[in-house]
Design a protein around this motif. Sequence first.
Motif, PDB file in Angstrom:
ATOM      1  N   THR B  23      40.516  25.761  28.793  1.00  0.00           N
ATOM      2  CA  THR B  23      41.144  25.236  30.011  1.00  0.00           C
ATOM      3  C   THR B  23      42.158  26.228  30.572  1.00  0.00           C
ATOM      4  N   GLU B  24      42.946  26.829  29.665  1.00  0.00           N
ATOM      5  CA  GLU B  24      43.925  27.843  30.119  1.00  0.00           C
ATOM      6  C   GLU B  24      43.210  29.003  30.801  1.00  0.00           C
ATOM      7  N   TRP B  25      42.086  29.405  30.215  1.00  0.00           N
ATOM      8  CA  TRP B  25      41.329  30.511  30.811  1.00  0.00           C
ATOM      9  C   TRP B  25      40.914  30.182  32.236  1.00  0.00           C
ATOM     10  N   ALA B  26      40.355  28.984  32.419  1.00  0.00           N
ATOM     11  CA  ALA B  26      39.862  28.608  33.749  1.00  0.00           C
ATOM     12  C   ALA B  26      41.019  28.567  34.752  1.00  0.00           C
ATOM     13  N   ASP B  27      42.161  28.097  34.293  1.00  0.00           N
ATOM     14  CA  ASP B  27      43.322  28.041  35.180  1.00  0.00           C
ATOM     15  C   ASP B  27      43.763  29.461  35.566  1.00  0.00           C
ATOM     16  N   PHE B  28      43.779  30.334  34.578  1.00  0.00           N
ATOM     17  CA  PHE B  28      44.131  31.735  34.813  1.00  0.00           C
ATOM     18  C   PHE B  28      43.145  32.390  35.784  1.00  0.00           C
ATOM     19  N   GLU B  29      41.865  32.155  35.536  1.00  0.00           N
ATOM     20  CA  GLU B  29      40.837  32.771  36.364  1.00  0.00           C
ATOM     21  C   GLU B  29      40.985  32.317  37.822  1.00  0.00           C
ATOM     22  N   ALA B  30      41.279  31.025  37.988  1.00  0.00           N
ATOM     23  CA  ALA B  30      41.477  30.507  39.348  1.00  0.00           C
ATOM     24  C   ALA B  30      42.671  31.195  40.011  1.00  0.00           C
ATOM     25  N   ARG B  31      43.744  31.416  39.245  1.00  0.00           N
ATOM     26  CA  ARG B  31      44.919  32.099  39.800  1.00  0.00           C
ATOM     27  C   ARG B  31      44.583  33.539  40.209  1.00  0.00           C
ATOM     28  N   LEU B  32      43.755  34.194  39.395  1.00  0.00           N
ATOM     29  CA  LEU B  32      43.326  35.549  39.751  1.00  0.00           C
ATOM     30  C   LEU B  32      42.584  35.547  41.081  1.00  0.00           C
ATOM     31  N   HIS B  33      41.682  34.564  41.233  1.00  0.00           N
ATOM     32  CA  HIS B  33      40.871  34.513  42.454  1.00  0.00           C
ATOM     33  C   HIS B  33      41.710  34.203  43.687  1.00  0.00           C
ATOM     34  N   ALA B  34      42.918  33.681  43.459  1.00  0.00           N
ATOM     35  CA  ALA B  34      43.799  33.373  44.597  1.00  0.00           C
ATOM     36  C   ALA B  34      44.649  34.575  45.001  1.00  0.00           C
ATOM     37  N   THR B  35      44.615  35.670  44.221  1.00  0.00           N
ATOM     38  CA  THR B  35      45.417  36.849  44.585  1.00  0.00           C
ATOM     39  C   THR B  35      44.730  37.609  45.728  1.00  0.00           C
ATOM     40  N   PRO B  36      45.518  38.256  46.583  1.00  0.00           N
ATOM     41  CA  PRO B  36      44.915  38.950  47.742  1.00  0.00           C
ATOM     42  C   PRO B  36      43.849  39.985  47.339  1.00  0.00           C
ATOM     43  N   LEU B  37      44.100  40.696  46.226  1.00  0.00           N
ATOM     44  CA  LEU B  37      43.163  41.750  45.828  1.00  0.00           C
ATOM     45  C   LEU B  37      41.809  41.167  45.420  1.00  0.00           C
ATOM     46  N   VAL B  38      41.841  40.117  44.604  1.00  0.00           N
ATOM     47  CA  VAL B  38      40.577  39.531  44.135  1.00  0.00           C
ATOM     48  C   VAL B  38      39.890  38.771  45.269  1.00  0.00           C
ATOM     49  N   LYS B  39      40.679  38.160  46.146  1.00  0.00           N
ATOM     50  CA  LYS B  39      40.102  37.511  47.333  1.00  0.00           C
ATOM     51  C   LYS B  39      39.288  38.519  48.147  1.00  0.00           C
ATOM     52  N   ARG B  40      39.860  39.706  48.283  1.00  0.00           N
ATOM     53  CA  ARG B  40      39.173  40.753  49.046  1.00  0.00           C
ATOM     54  C   ARG B  40      37.825  41.094  48.387  1.00  0.00           C
ATOM     55  N   LEU B  41      37.837  41.132  47.065  1.00  0.00           N
ATOM     56  CA  LEU B  41      36.598  41.414  46.329  1.00  0.00           C
ATOM     57  C   LEU B  41      35.601  40.266  46.514  1.00  0.00           C
ATOM     58  N   ASP B  42      36.090  39.028  46.381  1.00  0.00           N
ATOM     59  CA  ASP B  42      35.230  37.848  46.543  1.00  0.00           C
ATOM     60  C   ASP B  42      34.640  37.777  47.945  1.00  0.00           C
ATOM     61  N   GLN B  43      35.392  38.297  48.923  1.00  0.00           N
ATOM     62  CA  GLN B  43      34.927  38.220  50.306  1.00  0.00           C
ATOM     63  C   GLN B  43      34.078  39.414  50.711  1.00  0.00           C
ATOM     64  N   GLY B  44      33.830  40.297  49.742  1.00  0.00           N
ATOM     65  CA  GLY B  44      32.946  41.427  50.013  1.00  0.00           C
ATOM     66  C   GLY B  44      33.579  42.530  50.843  1.00  0.00           C
ATOM     67  N   LYS B  45      34.929  42.587  50.846  1.00  0.00           N
ATOM     68  CA  LYS B  45      35.614  43.558  51.715  1.00  0.00           C
ATOM     69  C   LYS B  45      36.383  44.610  50.925  1.00  0.00           C
ATOM     70  N   PHE B  46      36.066  44.779  49.657  1.00  0.00           N
ATOM     71  CA  PHE B  46      36.820  45.696  48.792  1.00  0.00           C
ATOM     72  C   PHE B  46      36.582  47.145  49.222  1.00  0.00           C
ATOM     73  N   ARG B  47      37.673  47.928  49.293  1.00  0.00           N
ATOM     74  CA  ARG B  47      37.588  49.326  49.718  1.00  0.00           C
ATOM     75  C   ARG B  47      37.955  50.248  48.563  1.00  0.00           C
TER      76      ARG B  47
END
Lengths: 381, 230
Positions: B23-47
Amino acid sequence: MTADAFLIATGAFMPGPPIPNARMEDHIGRVNGRDSALGRRALRWNGVETRHYALDDHGVATHDNAGLAAAAVAAALDDADRPSRDLGFLATATTQGDLIVPGHASQVHAALGAPPLELASFQSVCASSLMALKAAVLNVKAGEARLAAAVGSEFPSRWFRPERYEGTDLVDAKGRLPVEAEFLRWTLSDGAGAALVAPRPAADRISFRVDWIDLISYADRFETCMWAGAAKADRFDLSKSWSALGPAAAFAAGAIALQQDFELLKPIIRAWVARYLELVEAGKIDPDAVDHVLCHYSAESLRREIVELLVAAGSMISEEKWFSNLKTKGNTGAAAIFVMLDEFARTRPISPGDRALCVVPESGRAMVGFMMLTAVDGAER
Amino acid sequence: MNELAPISKADEATASCLRRLGTEWADFEARLHATPLVKRLDQGKFRVEDYRALLLNLRQQVKDGACWIARAASHVDEAHFELRSILMRHAATEHRDYKMLEQDFVAAGGQLKDIQSADKNIGSEALSAWMFHEASKPNPFGLLGAMWIIEGLGSMKAKEWGEAIVAQTGLPRAAVSFLLYHGDNDDDHLKEFEAMLRLVAPAPGVADRVVKTARVTGRLYALQIEEIAV
């Protein structure tokens, strides 16, 4: 609310004959006239061997979504030997209804031909099934309805026809679809399933008491993973959705097709598993006390790291307890858990006291539902 | 999966701890996905510049990784000798990892002196200070929770991110070796981790501390990623 609610009957309606893998493209068609290169890979992953389509082998519709749903409710009523006038509440679940407005439940009510009754339309992806079932269960428990029906139905195949993609930005220079769109063409298919909910079990057979339904959304933390209504890159910005662009511009942009982001699916699957572990740790699910698991994800499709974690965490339910008809009935989205329950109830030896855990994950924008059922013999009560 | 034996009752403390860590892992992973850098990766815009910023920031903390594990090992008493051995081996395996980050940074068009001379960001400062602080305690078993988070990154996120970065930036795989290498080599980490956890989880208070340490580590790690300007 302490009253009980029971699933006293189920019904399923699968349109047309079972279609084997080799004949799928006769029904959903070939984009730009070419066989799909990705299709085989998709089939290996999803494990489906036959499915049903509400399209004939020229791609012409044989049904509508509301009609599929009504046929499943009628089958459940038939199963319980109850007339449709007994229904006090009807909840429907679907991903894409026939019309945009009004709610799907209105069309299903009309197609069923039942007298006036209360309705609820649930629109999401797979988990809308449990939304509808929970609404039916709560209505029965609250004494608002003496007989309620929940029905899940899907007719995605018409959206998979070539003309829904050709001439849009989704098709590349070589005439191929991206994996995000192509995969779902090979994974989803048509059908409907229903369950009847009543305050007492059926007198003459096994019913299922609904012990609890746990449905939780993680849309606060994940981007949209499976969608229709936006181009892939535009789905993060609702001001670029099809509602904003208008239907013609949205179609040209490839925003109308159903699509799935496979990278995002991975952490979402882990969030589903974490929710399950949370329920085990909280004592709500005792894996050793579960006799049957109904899940439209196959155990084989879970990655090794997840199965290993489940085993190490004392939370794996052994594979011989898993029941699924995904291989023969296909993945029917919001209908799947009902279609599975129907075949499970008819074909599996079930003893009173057996506990069945239903698992309904939805990738849409990350949601997962669990439902615990206990088999009850009405004659013994 | 049938050949995997079910757990015994004696291991229930370990199993329960693993459920909570899941459960801690999933919570951590969700927090990572909320960071601007990972969001950029998730949105396919990573440079490429996002990738270089990630490497430059990661390197300062990865460099410390083997050091806090080694310090933790030195604070494990004789009664837990086996755990001490595992930690020491672990530190030895990982203590050159940050060099790969430097090589990747250069292969992605960066200057070696830039990555070597960069400061820790706020999250990295907090994370590193926290790790050394915990590692300095006698029998710092809570740090298994920190390993759960950091190794989870290796076994679950590294390859996913590596592949996405290659696809989005067009960089050659050789420039993404740290992420791709970890994804390929961290397969047995769960088994090793479970073995370590089993040695200490049944003792009173340890499981709670492991879970708490995982949570704090996850929050600070996410802060480290959040601090990367994009």
